[in-house]
Design a protein around this motif. Structure first.
Motif, mmCIF file in Angstrom:
data_model
loop_
_atom_site.group_PDB
_atom_site.id
_atom_site.type_symbol
_atom_site.label_atom_id
_atom_site.label_comp_id
_atom_site.label_asym_id
_atom_site.label_seq_id
_atom_site.Cartn_x
_atom_site.Cartn_y
_atom_site.Cartn_z
ATOM 1 N N VAL A 113 0.849 -1.191 0.000
ATOM 2 C CA VAL A 113 0.000 0.000 0.000
ATOM 3 C C VAL A 113 0.887 1.243 0.000
ATOM 4 C CG1 VAL A 113 -1.601 1.389 1.404
ATOM 5 C CG2 VAL A 113 -1.977 -1.073 1.154
ATOM 6 N N ILE A 114 0.488 2.237 -0.784
ATOM 7 C CA ILE A 114 1.116 3.565 -0.704
ATOM 8 C C ILE A 114 0.007 4.551 -0.335
ATOM 9 C CG2 ILE A 114 2.342 5.393 -1.941
ATOM 10 C CD1 ILE A 114 3.313 3.250 -3.944
ATOM 11 N N VAL A 115 0.167 5.248 0.779
ATOM 12 C CA VAL A 115 -0.799 6.282 1.148
ATOM 13 C C VAL A 115 -0.275 7.628 0.662
ATOM 14 C CG1 VAL A 115 -1.738 7.603 3.102
ATOM 15 C CG2 VAL A 115 -1.885 5.112 3.097
ATOM 16 N N THR A 116 -1.112 8.362 -0.031
ATOM 17 C CA THR A 116 -0.725 9.699 -0.503
ATOM 18 C C THR A 116 -1.570 10.728 0.246
ATOM 19 O OG1 THR A 116 -2.322 9.543 -2.309
ATOM 20 C CG2 THR A 116 -0.070 8.873 -2.794
ATOM 21 N N THR A 117 -0.941 11.818 0.618
ATOM 22 C CA THR A 117 -1.637 12.815 1.438
ATOM 23 C C THR A 117 -1.058 14.198 1.200
ATOM 24 O OG1 THR A 117 -2.124 13.504 3.719
ATOM 25 C CG2 THR A 117 -0.050 12.342 3.377
ATOM 26 N N PHE A 118 -1.858 15.204 1.496
ATOM 27 C CA PHE A 118 -1.322 16.564 1.522
ATOM 28 C C PHE A 118 -0.403 16.673 2.748
ATOM 29 C CE2 PHE A 118 -5.521 17.667 -0.652
ATOM 30 C CZ PHE A 118 -4.948 17.621 -1.911
ATOM 31 N N GLY A 119 0.622 17.514 2.631
ATOM 32 C CA GLY A 119 1.668 17.582 3.643
ATOM 33 C C GLY A 119 1.195 18.012 5.016
ATOM 34 N N ASP A 120 0.088 18.781 5.072
ATOM 35 C CA ASP A 120 -0.310 19.302 6.387
ATOM 36 C C ASP A 120 -0.844 18.222 7.320
ATOM 37 O OD1 ASP A 120 -2.530 19.005 4.828
ATOM 38 O OD2 ASP A 120 -3.288 21.043 5.073
ATOM 39 N N MET A 121 -1.092 17.008 6.797
ATOM 40 C CA MET A 121 -1.586 15.938 7.673
ATOM 41 C C MET A 121 -0.457 15.162 8.347
ATOM 42 S SD MET A 121 -4.769 15.881 7.997
ATOM 43 C CE MET A 121 -4.934 14.314 8.855
ATOM 44 N N LEU A 122 0.764 15.310 7.838
ATOM 45 C CA LEU A 122 1.848 14.425 8.266
ATOM 46 C C LEU A 122 2.118 14.441 9.767
ATOM 47 C CD1 LEU A 122 4.560 14.719 5.474
ATOM 48 C CD2 LEU A 122 3.112 12.765 6.012
ATOM 49 N N LYS A 123 2.105 15.655 10.348
ATOM 50 C CA LYS A 123 2.516 15.757 11.762
ATOM 51 C C LYS A 123 1.367 15.624 12.758
ATOM 52 C CE LYS A 123 5.859 18.929 12.683
ATOM 53 N NZ LYS A 123 6.482 20.257 12.542
ATOM 54 N N VAL A 124 0.146 15.465 12.244
ATOM 55 C CA VAL A 124 -0.993 15.387 13.177
ATOM 56 C C VAL A 124 -0.888 14.110 14.001
ATOM 57 C CG1 VAL A 124 -3.503 15.347 13.383
ATOM 58 C CG2 VAL A 124 -2.435 16.630 11.538
ATOM 59 N N PRO A 125 -0.895 14.226 15.325
ATOM 60 C CA PRO A 125 -0.717 13.023 16.138
ATOM 61 C C PRO A 125 -1.930 12.104 16.114
ATOM 62 C CG PRO A 125 -0.869 15.008 17.517
ATOM 63 C CD PRO A 125 -1.000 15.456 16.103
ATOM 64 N N GLY A 126 -1.667 10.815 15.900
ATOM 65 C CA GLY A 126 -2.689 9.801 16.119
ATOM 66 C C GLY A 126 -2.506 9.279 17.539
ATOM 67 N N SER A 127 -3.098 8.114 17.838
ATOM 68 C CA SER A 127 -2.994 7.593 19.204
ATOM 69 C C SER A 127 -1.570 7.225 19.574
ATOM 70 C CB SER A 127 -3.855 6.344 19.347
ATOM 71 O OG SER A 127 -5.195 6.664 19.145
ATOM 72 N N ARG A 128 -0.890 6.588 18.631
ATOM 73 C CA ARG A 128 0.456 6.093 18.939
ATOM 74 C C ARG A 128 1.517 6.638 18.006
ATOM 75 N NH1 ARG A 128 -3.604 2.996 19.335
ATOM 76 N NH2 ARG A 128 -4.101 2.140 21.375
ATOM 77 N N ALA A 129 1.131 7.269 16.926
ATOM 78 C CA ALA A 129 2.100 7.810 15.964
ATOM 79 C C ALA A 129 1.391 8.825 15.076
ATOM 80 C CB ALA A 129 2.672 6.691 15.106
ATOM 81 N N SER A 130 2.176 9.620 14.398
ATOM 82 C CA SER A 130 1.647 10.468 13.331
ATOM 83 C C SER A 130 1.975 9.770 12.012
ATOM 84 C CB SER A 130 2.325 11.835 13.371
ATOM 85 O OG SER A 130 3.724 11.660 13.178
ATOM 86 N N LEU A 131 1.458 10.281 10.907
ATOM 87 C CA LEU A 131 1.810 9.707 9.608
ATOM 88 C C LEU A 131 3.315 9.826 9.382
ATOM 89 C CD1 LEU A 131 -1.097 11.130 7.401
ATOM 90 C CD2 LEU A 131 -0.784 8.764 8.076
ATOM 91 N N GLN A 132 3.876 10.931 9.858
ATOM 92 C CA GLN A 132 5.323 11.139 9.697
ATOM 93 C C GLN A 132 6.114 10.042 10.429
ATOM 94 O OE1 GLN A 132 6.943 14.789 11.481
ATOM 95 N NE2 GLN A 132 7.772 15.256 9.466
ATOM 96 N N LYS A 133 5.676 9.753 11.660
ATOM 97 C CA LYS A 133 6.385 8.711 12.436
ATOM 98 C C LYS A 133 6.173 7.341 11.804
ATOM 99 C CE LYS A 133 6.814 10.994 16.849
ATOM 100 N NZ LYS A 133 6.118 11.348 18.083
ATOM 101 N N ALA A 134 4.954 7.101 11.320
ATOM 102 C CA ALA A 134 4.679 5.814 10.665
ATOM 103 C C ALA A 134 5.574 5.668 9.439
ATOM 104 C CB ALA A 134 3.208 5.729 10.273
ATOM 105 N N ARG A 135 5.779 6.765 8.729
ATOM 106 C CA ARG A 135 6.655 6.712 7.551
ATOM 107 C C ARG A 135 8.091 6.385 7.961
ATOM 108 N NH1 ARG A 135 6.643 11.740 3.475
ATOM 109 N NH2 ARG A 135 7.699 12.820 5.164
ATOM 110 N N ALA A 136 8.513 6.994 9.077
ATOM 111 C CA ALA A 136 9.882 6.760 9.547
ATOM 112 C C ALA A 136 10.096 5.309 9.952
ATOM 113 C CB ALA A 136 10.184 7.686 10.727
ATOM 114 N N THR A 137 8.994 4.621 10.282
ATOM 115 C CA THR A 137 9.146 3.208 10.682
ATOM 116 C C THR A 137 8.708 2.256 9.572
ATOM 117 O OG1 THR A 137 7.003 3.359 11.800
ATOM 118 C CG2 THR A 137 8.955 3.637 13.170
ATOM 119 N N GLY A 138 8.693 2.737 8.355
ATOM 120 C CA GLY A 138 8.548 1.822 7.221
ATOM 121 C C GLY A 138 7.310 1.944 6.368
ATOM 122 N N ALA A 139 6.273 2.648 6.840
ATOM 123 C CA ALA A 139 5.062 2.774 6.011
ATOM 124 C C ALA A 139 5.368 3.674 4.807
ATOM 125 C CB ALA A 139 3.925 3.370 6.841
ATOM 126 N N ASP A 140 4.809 3.310 3.657
ATOM 127 C CA ASP A 140 5.064 4.100 2.443
ATOM 128 C C ASP A 140 3.995 5.196 2.349
ATOM 129 O OD1 ASP A 140 5.779 5.131 0.028
ATOM 130 O OD2 ASP A 140 5.992 3.186 -0.974
#
Ligand code: SF4
Length: 363
Positions: free
Chosen positions: A84-111
């Motif tokens: 899976v590749i998730v594509t998003t506008f940049g302003d969503m990257l740093k929004v915190p989820g429960s355990r990670a943001s999209l940015q952190k998920a990307r840093a740990t391997g999510a595309d």
């Protein structure tokens, strides 16, 4: 007026401020729904030039801020699925989820890839036929037509690996929810300019009719906002409640029927979860049955873990206009744009970010 500088003319601004001071006698409290207005109001110091008896409140009109934590968790869960590749506008990257943001998920391997438009996402889909490309659909009536157009394009070009994770929201039901809650008492509403360009100013007529609250659609330049406030004050002073437009160069009563048709063709109303407000019926958009094969929620079996809200964060109250950012104990001390705790500090249109960058209030 034709050029943006004309909407920042200092003499005209002074004349409008003088008119506001001359005509305003009754205490009033206005809410700007839109995050773009919040930023403009702070950036241009509009609050400081208004009479002390005119209060200004920020509302839930920042699409990044109102995206609920479970929806961010869901996006991350999809991004972590194989191929899976998730594509998003940049302003969503740093929004915190429960355990990670999209940015952190990307840093740990999510595309997870930042795109500037759905065209970029479609291109990625065509270049990666063996993978599933999910576009994260965030935003209000302004962005949904473009996403709808991308679905039609994917259908026409037979792009079978392109999916939409629709977290789109529509604004009128959220305003109704806030007014129905009775938590905030408003004398007038500064209606969103860009959303109104699509929906038309008629989308707000229920506010004047059902709640007796004056409404004026505003643009985003200082003269637009001052003109809007002046028009709201006129209605308050005369005891009237109607919908007016202080942004004639962008908005009509009818709106952009072509964009609305496009949106209606692909999407249908659905319940949506708004941060701080909860699930509001018919305030979201999901793909219609005809286009369900492009729906990421139908494509993937998603079971995110139980969501956790950021501890101590008052974004929900801020978005409802019940609290201001300086009332949050974390504001400036722990929560800053460099190290945000909640989405209202992450987003460039968030109230906490606007207070941090331009506000004079500190705690
Ligand atoms: Fe949330 Fe930070 Fe705003 Fe507090 S200051 S409400 S923690 S975003």
């Amino acid at each position: 007026m034709k050029y943006v500088t004309e909407f920042r003319n200092s003499e005209t601004a002074q004349a409008l401020i003088a008119r506001i001071k001359q005509t305003s006698h009754k205490p009033a409290r206005f809410m700007e729904f839109c995050g773009g207005h919040t930023v403009a109001i702070f950036r241009y110091g509009i609050r400081q030039v208004l009479p002390a008896h005119i209060g200004m409140l920020s509302g839930p009109g920042c699409p990044v801020c109102v995206t609920a934590t479970p929806d961010i968790d869901k996006t991350i869960a999809i991004a972590r699925m194989p191929d899976v590749i998730v594509t998003t506008f940049g302003d969503m990257l740093k929004v915190p989820g429960s355990r990670a943001s999209l940015q952190k998920a990307r840093a740990t391997g999510a595309d997870i890839r930042t795109v500037y438009s759905t065209l970029d996402a479609l291109k990625i889909a065509m270049e990666n036929p063996g993978r599933s490309i999910v576009f994260l659909g965030i935003g209000f009536e302004t962005t949904a037509p473009g996403v709808a157009a991308s679905v039609l394009q994917a259908e026409e070009q037979k792009i079978g690996n392109y999916f939409i994770l629709s977290q789109h929201k529509v604004c009128p039901p959220a305003i109704r929810a806030i007014l129905d809650s009775g938590e905030v008492k408003l004398s007038g509403l500064i209606c969103p300019g860009h959303v109104s360009a699509i929906t038309g100013s008629e989308a707000w007529e229920f506010i004047a009719r059902d709640y007796g609250i004056p409404c004026v659609v505003s643009g985003f330049e200082p003269l637009d906002i001052l003109q809007c406030v002046s028009m709201l004050i006129d209605q308050v002073e005369m005891g009237k409640a109607k919908v007016e437009i202080a942004y004639r160069r962008g908005v009509t009563r009818e709106g952009n029927w072509h964009a609305v048709e496009l949106m209606d063709k692909v999407f249908e109303p659905a319940p949506a979860n708004w941060r701080g407000i909860g699930v509001i019926p018919a305030s979201g958009l999901r793909l219609r049955d005809k286009y369900r094969r492009f729906d990421a929620e139908a494509r993937f079996d998603i079971k995110p873990e139980q969501s956790i809200e950021p501890k101590g964060c008052l974004c929900g109250e801020v978005l409802r206009g019940v609290k201001t950012p300086p009332e949050c104990a974390l504001f400036r001390r722990v929560c800053t744009p460099e190290s945000p705790v909640g989405p209202c500090m992450v987003s460039s249109e968030g109230s906490c970010s606007a207070y941090y960058l331009y506000g004079e209030e500190t705690n």
